[in-house]
Design a protein around this motif. Structure first.
Motif, PDB file in Angstrom:
ATOM      1  N   MET A  53       5.633   1.522   1.549  1.00 22.47           N
ATOM      2  CA  MET A  53       4.514   1.781   0.911  1.00 22.47           C
ATOM      3  C   MET A  53       3.556   0.369   1.175  1.00 22.47           C
ATOM      4  N   SER A  54       2.292   0.888   1.031  1.00 25.26           N
ATOM      5  CA  SER A  54       1.537  -0.152   1.584  1.00 25.26           C
ATOM      6  C   SER A  54       1.198  -1.283   0.068  1.00 25.26           C
ATOM      7  N   LEU A  55       0.643  -2.407   0.220  1.00 24.19           N
ATOM      8  CA  LEU A  55       0.305  -3.423  -0.739  1.00 24.19           C
ATOM      9  C   LEU A  55      -0.749  -2.482  -1.854  1.00 24.19           C
ATOM     10  N   ALA A  56      -1.647  -1.896  -1.146  1.00 28.59           N
ATOM     11  CA  ALA A  56      -2.808  -1.195  -2.056  1.00 28.59           C
ATOM     12  C   ALA A  56      -2.244  -0.201  -2.640  1.00 28.59           C
ATOM     13  N   LYS A  57      -1.316   0.574  -2.348  1.00 28.34           N
ATOM     14  CA  LYS A  57      -0.824   1.852  -3.113  1.00 28.34           C
ATOM     15  C   LYS A  57       0.057   1.151  -4.149  1.00 28.34           C
ATOM     16  N   THR A  58       0.859   0.196  -3.814  1.00 32.55           N
ATOM     17  CA  THR A  58       1.603  -0.347  -4.620  1.00 32.55           C
ATOM     18  C   THR A  58       0.703  -0.959  -5.884  1.00 32.55           C
ATOM     19  N   ARG A  59      -0.357  -1.604  -5.852  1.00 35.84           N
ATOM     20  CA  ARG A  59      -1.105  -2.313  -6.863  1.00 35.84           C
ATOM     21  C   ARG A  59      -1.584  -1.079  -7.630  1.00 35.84           C
TER      22      ARG A  59
END
Length: 183
Positions: A1-7
């Motif tokens: 999962m990308s950092l943006a989706k995690t945020r």
């Protein structure tokens, strides 16, 4: 999962957690109470609205009746009220100002009508003031041509009625706030 989706996922979880924590805090103003205490509707029905001291057959006496009737309907609905626990003392003044003047006739073509009201809520058990406040209403109305006197009088009366209804709405809202929050 990308950092943006995690945020985004973390933010959504935080919002959902905050919403869950505050979900039990909300209670509608006019909801029936389950603890046996009187609800807002019953408290508003205990407010007595005596007539305002204005000269009989005056224009302000008609406005006083209009404000009182609108306020009674907003407080009691179609019921007659309960034994009074509070008295609402009301005083008001009216104003009338020309907004636009017809350049050909030098007569007003639009006017502004206003009511400034002061109110005082008195607890009948202690005979002390528990809340005071002021409110105002400004409504405008158009004046048809010089030859239409009835239309002008009717426009003025409609403006008085609209202003009186707005005053009653403002006072009813403030009373509801006082009985719910106590301030």
């Amino acid at each position: 999962m990308s950092l943006a989706k995690t945020r985004i996922a973390v933010r959504l979880i935080a919002v959902a957690a905050l919403a869950a924590l505050t979900a039990g805090c909300f209670q509608p103003m006019y909801a029936e109470r389950t603890d046996g205490t009187p609800g807002l509707r019953e408290k508003l029905m205990g407010v007595e609205v005596p007539p305002v001291d204005k000269p009989n057959a005056s224009r302000e006496a008609r406005i006083q009746v209009e404000i009182r009737n609108a306020l009674a309907f907003k407080l009691y609905g179609n019921a007659t009220g309960m034994p009074p626990t509070h008295r609402l003392v009301l005083r008001f003044t009216t104003t009338r100002n020309s907004l636009m003047i017809d350049p050909n006739t030098a007569l007003p073509s639009s006017e502004n009508y206003g009511i400034d009201a002061q109110y005082n809520l008195i607890d009948l058990t202690t005979n002390k003031s528990v809340m005071t406040g002021t409110t105002f209403s400004r409504v405008s109305y158009d004046i048809p041509g010089n030859l239409q006197r009835f239309a002008r009088a009717r426009a003025f009366r409609d403006a008085e009625d609209r202003a009186a209804n707005e005053i009653a709405e403002n006072i009813q809202t403030r009373l509801a706030s006082f009985f719910v929050a106590g301030t």
